[in-house]
Motif scaffolding. Sequence first.
Motif: not given
Length: 316
Positions: A58, A61, A63-64, A70, A76, A84, A86, A171
């Motif tokens: 995690k 990774g 994610s949205s 984001l 990462t 990506s 996303e 973020r």
Amino acid sequence: MTPFELMEPETLGEALALLDPDDVSVRPIAGGTALMLMMKAGVFRPTRLVSLRRLPSKHSGISSAANGDLVIGAMTPLSSVEHSPEVARAAPVIPRAMRRLSNIRVRNVATIGGNLAHGDPHMDLPPVLIALRGEVLAVGNKGERTIALEDLFTGYFETVLAKNEIIAACRVPAQGATRAAYLKVTTGSAEDWPALGVAVAFAVEESTIKSARIVVSAATERAIRLKTAEQALAGALSTRRRSPAPAMRPLPKRSVSPISGARPRTSASSFASMCRARCAKPCMMGRIPAMEPAADDDQHHPRRADRAFAAAARST
Ligand SMILES: Cc1cc2nc3c(=O)[nH]c(=O)nc-3n(C[C@H](O)[C@H](O)[C@H](O)COP(=O)(O)OP(=O)(O)OC[C@H]3O[C@@H](n4cnc5c(N)ncnc54)[C@H](O)[C@@H]3O)c2cc1C
């Protein structure tokens, strides 16, 4: 090389317990691209490195969130951020900027957490993420805190992070209707370290800039916002045919200072004028949301006006 301990914890809690708030020779290591250079040059001699590579997936990774923001795990790799879907959807300026961030070998290994924690002003991502109002989630023994990226950097290779604090994630608000662009001036190839980086982000409504963020880096001790220029741009027109750049008034000479020790010496006012001049192109690129930089948008053959930037880059 002096021997050192290499620890490989499997949780963030274990990693934090292995760090020492009072010992500068104990550090986390992520991709190691920056730390290894410092160790080879002999400017950093660790007694213990705490590798973040075995942390749960995690932390690496993307994610949205429900609102489209984001969330990028600190571990990462930069190449995963670059490719990506996303990221491309939420903040297309990021993959565009990353194509010219060093080479694919570095991007495959370097992590976004290491990139931000290092505090090196000669980086491409910090100005872009500050322009986009990005923030990091830092975790320490006393709990976690959110730090706006514009407050993370305090000076040359300095951040507000404690020695026993780890960036867990970054973020980035989705760009939405915000238009953003990044441009770097280098002294070598287009993928070289920036001698100057300029990122702009405009919140535009019906061709009028409601608010602007302009960030310069690399020739300065840390990535900084040009607030005077931002204020001057608020209310300016930004259309396909019309760049808002002329709305920027000359920057006050103390609004931005070059890295101290730069040779040849550059006066504060001529440095401010150069910064203002260099903002014009990204402002123009920022007019159209999905505009790709043209082949010559990275100006890697500095012209006369860029010599001070080039000198600043060489001297550090
Ligand atoms: C040949 C070369 C060319 C380069 N060119 C460019 C370029 O053109 N543009 C550019 O922007 N960058 C460039 N870089 C820099 C590169 O982007 C950084 O070295 C890289 O992003 C650092 O990430 P890392 O994961 O390797 O960090 P590391 O080297 O592992 O760590 C860097 C620092 O951050 C700390 N750290 C790491 N992760 C965390 C964390 N999660 N929380 C708290 N502290 C942490 C470490 O203790 C260390 O102090 C270049 C690097 C190389 C080697």
